[in-house]
Motif scaffolding. Sequence first.
Motif, PDB file in Angstrom:
ATOM      1  N   GLY A 139       0.918  -0.853  -0.370  1.00  0.00           N
ATOM      2  CA  GLY A 139       0.106  -0.462   0.468  1.00  0.00           C
ATOM      3  C   GLY A 139       0.604   1.229  -0.111  1.00  0.00           C
ATOM      4  N   LYS A 190       4.133   1.904   2.182  1.00  0.00           N
ATOM      5  CA  LYS A 190       4.250   2.231   2.902  1.00  0.00           C
ATOM      6  C   LYS A 190       5.050   0.951   3.778  1.00  0.00           C
ATOM      7  N   TYR A 214      -1.793  -2.666  11.218  1.00  0.00           N
ATOM      8  CA  TYR A 214      -3.111  -2.301  10.687  1.00  0.00           C
ATOM      9  C   TYR A 214      -2.670  -1.896   8.838  1.00  0.00           C
ATOM     10  N   VAL A 215      -3.032  -2.335   7.945  1.00  0.00           N
ATOM     11  CA  VAL A 215      -2.171  -2.098   5.882  1.00  0.00           C
ATOM     12  C   VAL A 215      -3.818  -1.858   5.895  1.00  0.00           C
ATOM     13  N   GLU A 216      -3.182  -0.867   4.596  1.00  0.00           N
ATOM     14  CA  GLU A 216      -4.558  -0.208   3.729  1.00  0.00           C
ATOM     15  C   GLU A 216      -5.038  -1.823   2.862  1.00  0.00           C
ATOM     16  N   LYS A 217      -6.874  -1.017   3.111  1.00  0.00           N
ATOM     17  CA  LYS A 217      -7.956  -2.202   2.237  1.00  0.00           C
ATOM     18  C   LYS A 217      -7.372  -3.327   1.570  1.00  0.00           C
ATOM     19  N   HIS A 261     -11.512  -6.828   8.439  1.00  0.00           N
ATOM     20  CA  HIS A 261     -11.894  -5.577   7.866  1.00  0.00           C
ATOM     21  C   HIS A 261     -12.544  -4.396   8.827  1.00  0.00           C
ATOM     22  N   LYS A 266     -13.411   0.380   9.183  1.00  0.00           N
ATOM     23  CA  LYS A 266     -12.712   1.990   8.445  1.00  0.00           C
ATOM     24  C   LYS A 266     -12.351   2.248   9.987  1.00  0.00           C
ATOM     25  N   GLN A 267     -11.178   3.530  10.005  1.00  0.00           N
ATOM     26  CA  GLN A 267     -10.962   3.672  11.025  1.00  0.00           C
ATOM     27  C   GLN A 267     -11.952   5.145  11.476  1.00  0.00           C
ATOM     28  N   GLN A 286     -10.715   6.649   7.078  1.00  0.00           N
ATOM     29  CA  GLN A 286      -9.974   5.073   5.496  1.00  0.00           C
ATOM     30  C   GLN A 286     -10.233   3.643   5.579  1.00  0.00           C
ATOM     31  N   TYR A 313      -9.632  -0.437   6.004  1.00  0.00           N
ATOM     32  CA  TYR A 313      -8.338  -1.096   6.356  1.00  0.00           C
ATOM     33  C   TYR A 313      -8.498  -2.666   6.500  1.00  0.00           C
ATOM     34  N   THR A 314      -7.255  -3.046   6.431  1.00  0.00           N
ATOM     35  CA  THR A 314      -7.150  -4.852   6.545  1.00  0.00           C
ATOM     36  C   THR A 314      -6.524  -4.557   8.175  1.00  0.00           C
TER      37      THR A 314
END
Length: 100
Positions: A8, A10, A21-24, A62, A64-65, A87, A89-90
């Motif tokens: 993602g 990062k 926790y990473v981008e979806k 999965h 959302k923040q 945002q 997240y996964t």
Amino acid sequence: MFAIFITGGKQYEVKKGDTIYVEKLEAKEGTVVSFDKVLMVNANYGTPFVKNAKVSCKVEKHGKQKKISIIKHKRYSRYLKRQGHRQPYTKLVVTSIEVK
């Protein structure tokens, strides 16, 4: 043993058993996802990636923040715009770090 990998856009430093926790990601809950863009394992650096290295993670959930507020305002012109964003997240649990 620790590793640094990319997902993602990062970089994440992880050890076995860590929760991150990473981008979806497009993966179902309970499946195992592996990342092969590993920058470093212990003291072994890659150029740019370490060959034959991968980090395996289990998808836990999965979500959302928390909501953030975006407010745009210009004084004297009666301009006020409010917007919110959550945002996705996964949540991942690191199961193994492998180097062949």
